[in-house]
Design a protein around this motif. Structure first.
Motif, PDB file in Angstrom:
ATOM      1  N   THR A   2      22.844  43.199  38.554  1.00 38.24           N
ATOM      2  CA  THR A   2      23.596  44.421  38.794  1.00 38.24           C
ATOM      3  C   THR A   2      25.087  44.184  39.022  1.00 38.24           C
ATOM      4  O   THR A   2      25.859  45.135  39.075  1.00 38.24           O
ATOM      5  CB  THR A   2      23.034  45.177  40.009  1.00 38.24           C
ATOM      6  N   LEU A  78      20.806  52.299  35.019  1.00 36.18           N
ATOM      7  CA  LEU A  78      21.904  51.802  34.177  1.00 36.18           C
ATOM      8  C   LEU A  78      21.479  51.846  32.717  1.00 36.18           C
ATOM      9  O   LEU A  78      20.315  51.572  32.386  1.00 36.18           O
ATOM     10  CB  LEU A  78      22.273  50.364  34.552  1.00 36.18           C
ATOM     11  N   ARG A 106      26.277  54.508  34.446  1.00 39.53           N
ATOM     12  CA  ARG A 106      25.433  54.795  35.607  1.00 39.53           C
ATOM     13  C   ARG A 106      25.494  56.302  35.843  1.00 39.53           C
ATOM     14  O   ARG A 106      26.530  56.843  36.187  1.00 39.53           O
ATOM     15  CB  ARG A 106      25.909  54.045  36.843  1.00 39.53           C
TER      16      ARG A 106
END
Length: 277
Positions: A2, A78, A106
Motif C-alpha cells: 500500500t 485501490l 482510491r
C-alpha cells in the motif's frame, strides 16, 4: 502493498514494458470502436501486457483498462486505471504526440500516476504528497500574471453519440479563449496536456470530459506540480467531475470567470471505477 512509493516503482516498471511496445511494435491493425474512434493492435497488446504484469505484482489491486474495462476493479479499495495509448488517432497518423497513462485510484481520487511519452523520451510521475517529477527533476507550474500571457491546451472536440450537442460548448470555449489568451493548443492527448501543464509548457489545460483512463495519472501529476485541478464550476476535481481543468494558481480566478460564461451542455463524465468508499 500500500505504500505509494513502492506502488510507483511497480507502475514505472509496468509502464517501461508498455512504452517499449508502443515505440517498437508495428502498427498492423486499426479497427473502429465507434463513430470516428478507433483501437489498434498496439492499444490491445499494451493493455494485455500491463494487466498481466500488474496482476502478478499487485494482485490485491483492481485493474480497469480503456479497452477491456473492469478486470477485478469492483469492490477493491485501490484500482489501477490504464490508457494504453492516449492519443491513438495521433499514433495512427504518425503524429508522435501520444503516451501510456497509468493511474492509481482510491475511491474518487487519483493518488499516483506514471505517464510515458515514448516518442519524446519523456517520463512523468507523481504520488500524492510525494511531488511530481520528469526525468529526475521536480516539476513546478509556471506563474503568468494574466490570461493574455497564457498558452492553454484544450481537449479534442467530441465524436460519437451526441457529438453535435457536446461540441456547441466546446466551440464556445474555443471562441472565449481565442478572445482572451495568448495562444490555444489542441495536442490530441489529455495525458500530454496535463503533463505539460505540470511542467509549465502550458499554463492551463481544459477538457470538457473526464474519462478516468485519460485523466487519473495526469491529474495527480498536475496537482503535485502545483496546479489547481478543478471541475467546470471551479470545485475540486475528482473522478465524478464533468470536466478536467488544470491551471496555474495565478490564473485560477480569471479562468473561472471565463468558464462561467459558457452555456451548459450534456456532460461527458464517466462513472468512477472501483470502490467509492
Amino acid at each position: 502493498m500500500t505504500d505509494l512509493s513502492d506502488l510507483l516503482r511497480v507502475a514505472a516498471a509496468a509502464v517501461d514494458e508498455a512504452a517499449a511496445l508502443v515505440k517498437d511494435m508495428a502498427l498492423e491493425a486499426v479497427e473502429a470502436k465507434g463513430e470516428r474512434d478507433m483501437v489498434t493492435n498496439i492499444d490491445l497488446a499494451v493493455e494485455d501486457r500491463v494487466r498481466t504484469f500488474l496482476g502478478r505484482e499487485t494482485p490485491e489491486i483492481g485493474f480497469y483498462g480503456e479497452e477491456g474495462g473492469d478486470a477485478g476493479a469492483t469492490g477493491r479499495p485501490l484500482t489501477w486505471v490504464l490508457d494504453p495509448v492516449d492519443g491513438t488517432a495521433n499514433l495512427t497518423h504518425g503524429i508522435r504526440l501520444c503516451g501510456v497513462s497509468l493511474g492509481l485510484v482510491r475511491g474518487q481520487e487519483a493518488v499516483a500516476g506514471v505517464i510515458d511519452l515514448p516518442f519524446l523520451d519523456e517520463r512523468y510521475s507523481a504520488g500524492r504528497g510525494l511531488g511530481a517529477f520528469a526525468q529526475g527533476q521536480q516539476l513546478r507550474v509556471r506563474t503568468p500574471g494574466r490570461l493574455d500571457q497564457a498558452i492553454v491546451g484544450i481537449g479534442d472536440y467530441a465524436v460519437g453519440l451526441n457529438a453535435e450537442e457536446k461540441n456547441k460548448q466546446r466551440f464556445a470555449l474555443t471562441q472565449l479563449l481565442a478572445e482572451e489568451v495568448l495562444r490555444i493548443r489542441m495536442l490530441g492527448s489529455a495525458a500530454i496536456d496535463l503533463c505539460w501543464a505540470a511542467s509549465g509548457r502550458l499554463d492551463a489545460c481544459i477538457a470538457l470530459s473526464n474519462h478516468p483512463w485519460d485523466m487519473a495519472a495526469g491529474v495527480v501529476i498536475a496537482r503535485e506540480a502545483g496546479a489547481v485541478v478543478m471541475d467546470l464550476d471551479g470545485s475540486e476535481h475528482n473522478l465524478s467531475s464533468s470536466a478536467t481543468i488544470a491551471v496555474t494558481p495565478s490564473l485560477q480566478a480569471p479562468l473561472i470567470n471565463l468558464l462561467a460564461r459558457l452555456e451548459s451542455s450534456p456532460s461527458s463524465a464517466t462513472p468512477v471505477v472501483g470502490d467509492a468508499s
